[in-house]
Design a protein around this motif. Structure first.
Motif, mmCIF file in Angstrom:
data_model
loop_
_atom_site.group_PDB
_atom_site.id
_atom_site.type_symbol
_atom_site.label_atom_id
_atom_site.label_comp_id
_atom_site.label_asym_id
_atom_site.label_seq_id
_atom_site.Cartn_x
_atom_site.Cartn_y
_atom_site.Cartn_z
ATOM 1 N N VAL A 1 0.858 -1.186 0.000
ATOM 2 C CA VAL A 1 0.000 0.000 0.000
ATOM 3 C C VAL A 1 0.890 1.231 0.000
ATOM 4 C CG1 VAL A 1 -1.775 1.301 1.250
ATOM 5 C CG2 VAL A 1 -1.798 -1.205 1.305
ATOM 6 N N ILE A 2 0.645 2.124 -0.943
ATOM 7 C CA ILE A 2 1.296 3.430 -0.949
ATOM 8 C C ILE A 2 0.205 4.445 -0.655
ATOM 9 C CG2 ILE A 2 2.520 5.159 -2.315
ATOM 10 C CD1 ILE A 2 3.866 2.838 -3.788
ATOM 11 N N ASP A 3 0.363 5.145 0.448
ATOM 12 C CA ASP A 3 -0.643 6.091 0.919
ATOM 13 C C ASP A 3 -0.174 7.513 0.624
ATOM 14 O OD1 ASP A 3 -2.533 7.582 2.254
ATOM 15 O OD2 ASP A 3 -2.279 6.574 4.185
ATOM 16 N N GLY A 4 -0.816 8.147 -0.343
ATOM 17 C CA GLY A 4 -0.442 9.490 -0.727
ATOM 18 C C GLY A 4 -1.195 10.578 0.001
ATOM 19 N N GLY A 5 -2.223 10.212 0.748
ATOM 20 C CA GLY A 5 -3.038 11.218 1.415
ATOM 21 C C GLY A 5 -3.172 11.018 2.908
ATOM 22 N N ASN A 6 -2.307 10.175 3.480
ATOM 23 C CA ASN A 6 -2.351 9.880 4.912
ATOM 24 C C ASN A 6 -3.754 9.466 5.346
ATOM 25 O OD1 ASN A 6 -1.099 9.538 7.386
ATOM 26 N ND2 ASN A 6 -1.515 11.635 8.042
ATOM 27 N N ARG B 1 4.064 5.567 3.335
ATOM 28 C CA ARG B 1 3.368 6.848 3.205
ATOM 29 C C ARG B 1 4.233 7.811 2.406
ATOM 30 N NH1 ARG B 1 0.894 5.903 8.601
ATOM 31 N NH2 ARG B 1 -1.326 5.798 8.152
ATOM 32 N N ALA B 2 3.623 8.419 1.393
ATOM 33 C CA ALA B 2 4.319 9.408 0.570
ATOM 34 C C ALA B 2 3.741 10.783 0.878
ATOM 35 C CB ALA B 2 4.126 9.079 -0.909
ATOM 36 N N CYS C 1 5.168 14.314 -4.336
ATOM 37 C CA CYS C 1 5.080 13.598 -5.607
ATOM 38 C C CYS C 1 6.416 12.922 -5.939
ATOM 39 C CB CYS C 1 4.626 14.527 -6.729
ATOM 40 S SG CYS C 1 5.492 16.088 -6.861
ATOM 41 N N TYR C 2 7.511 13.493 -5.458
ATOM 42 C CA TYR C 2 8.823 12.875 -5.663
ATOM 43 C C TYR C 2 8.903 11.540 -4.917
ATOM 44 C CZ TYR C 2 10.179 17.505 -7.355
ATOM 45 O OH TYR C 2 10.261 18.676 -8.049
ATOM 46 N N GLN C 3 8.357 11.506 -3.705
ATOM 47 C CA GLN C 3 8.378 10.268 -2.915
ATOM 48 C C GLN C 3 7.516 9.188 -3.554
ATOM 49 O OE1 GLN C 3 7.149 11.738 0.945
ATOM 50 N NE2 GLN C 3 9.270 11.876 1.651
ATOM 51 N N VAL C 4 6.376 9.563 -4.131
ATOM 52 C CA VAL C 4 5.530 8.572 -4.806
ATOM 53 C C VAL C 4 6.327 7.895 -5.915
ATOM 54 C CG1 VAL C 4 3.511 8.255 -6.309
ATOM 55 C CG2 VAL C 4 3.316 9.676 -4.271
ATOM 56 N N VAL D 1 -2.748 2.022 -4.313
ATOM 57 C CA VAL D 1 -2.266 3.385 -4.121
ATOM 58 C C VAL D 1 -3.445 4.228 -3.650
ATOM 59 C CG1 VAL D 1 -1.091 5.364 -5.132
ATOM 60 C CG2 VAL D 1 -0.588 3.052 -5.981
ATOM 61 N N LEU D 2 -3.337 4.727 -2.416
ATOM 62 C CA LEU D 2 -4.416 5.519 -1.824
ATOM 63 C C LEU D 2 -4.179 7.007 -2.055
ATOM 64 C CD1 LEU D 2 -4.704 3.646 1.609
ATOM 65 C CD2 LEU D 2 -6.121 3.327 -0.439
ATOM 66 N N ASP D 3 -5.199 7.687 -2.529
ATOM 67 C CA ASP D 3 -5.177 9.141 -2.732
ATOM 68 C C ASP D 3 -3.932 9.575 -3.500
ATOM 69 O OD1 ASP D 3 -6.074 11.726 -2.649
ATOM 70 O OD2 ASP D 3 -5.782 11.998 -0.501
ATOM 71 N N LEU D 4 -3.721 8.952 -4.633
ATOM 72 C CA LEU D 4 -2.523 9.200 -5.438
ATOM 73 C C LEU D 4 -2.323 10.673 -5.770
ATOM 74 C CD1 LEU D 4 -0.125 8.258 -7.201
ATOM 75 C CD2 LEU D 4 -1.750 7.982 -9.065
#
Length: 183
Positions: free
Chosen positions: A44-49, A78-79, A82-85, A101-104
């Motif tokens: 899981v990559i969480d872009g929006g906490n 958690r990203a 945008c660079y971390q994503v 990918v959550l809240d990309l």
């Protein structure tokens, strides 16, 4: 579009599933995540906490007594930019592990980064997701923030819509502007 969908099918290998919806959909996404965690490893990559461990654990508890083992199969990153994503996606192995990918787009709305640069980073991120999807299920959630979509929101969402194979677009039900009568 059916506004009453509360669960999403588990994404399939070779396809990118996209959910475009407000934050209220997080519970349904945790249900999909629980289904995947019961089967094996999930990234899981969480872009929006917005990762909701409580809802995930509650959903798992309804299906297994081995909650801790299932939770350990969920690898969360958690990203915050945008660079971390892009960096996180670049580091993911293509080994069949499903990716959610959550809240990309949340990280790509950062106005301190030039819009053209954000679009290039998004394009690179989507290319990586497309590559990952060839060997693993991929699901992306793009959170809608308001009822009016800005031109910048549209420019960021359009590439997602173009790469997705399955799309669920949900909207917040409109609330009446006046008090409804009780009787």
């Amino acid at each position: 579009m059916d506004r009453h969908i509360t669960t999403f099918p588990v994404p399939l290998t070779g396809k990118i599933s996209l959910v475009v919806a407000p934050r209220a959909v997080v519970g349904s996404l945790m249900t999909m995540l629980a289904t995947l965690a019961l089967r094996g490893q999930v990234t899981v990559i969480d872009g929006g906490n917005c990762f909701d461990a409580y809802t995930l654990a509650r959903t798992l508890r309804a299906h297994t007594h081995q909650i801790e083992a299932a939770l350990k199969r969920v690898w969360l990153s958690r990203a915050f930019t945008c660079y971390q994503v892009l960096a996180m996606l670049a580091e993911l192995p293509v080994d069949g592990t499903p990716v959610i990918v959550l809240d990309l787009l949340s990280t790509f709305l950062d106005e301190s980064v030039n819009l053209n640069k954000r679009l290039r980073l998004l394009d690179s991120s989507l290319n990586l997701l497309r590559r990952i999807s060839q060997g693993a299920p991929v699901a992306i959630w793009a959170r809608t923030r308001t009822s009016t979509i800005t031109s910048e929101d549209q420019r960021l969402l359009l590439p997602l819509l173009e790469i997705a194979h399955d799309i669920w677009e949900l909207q917040t039900p409109e609330t009446p502007t006046h008090q409804l009568p009780l009787f």
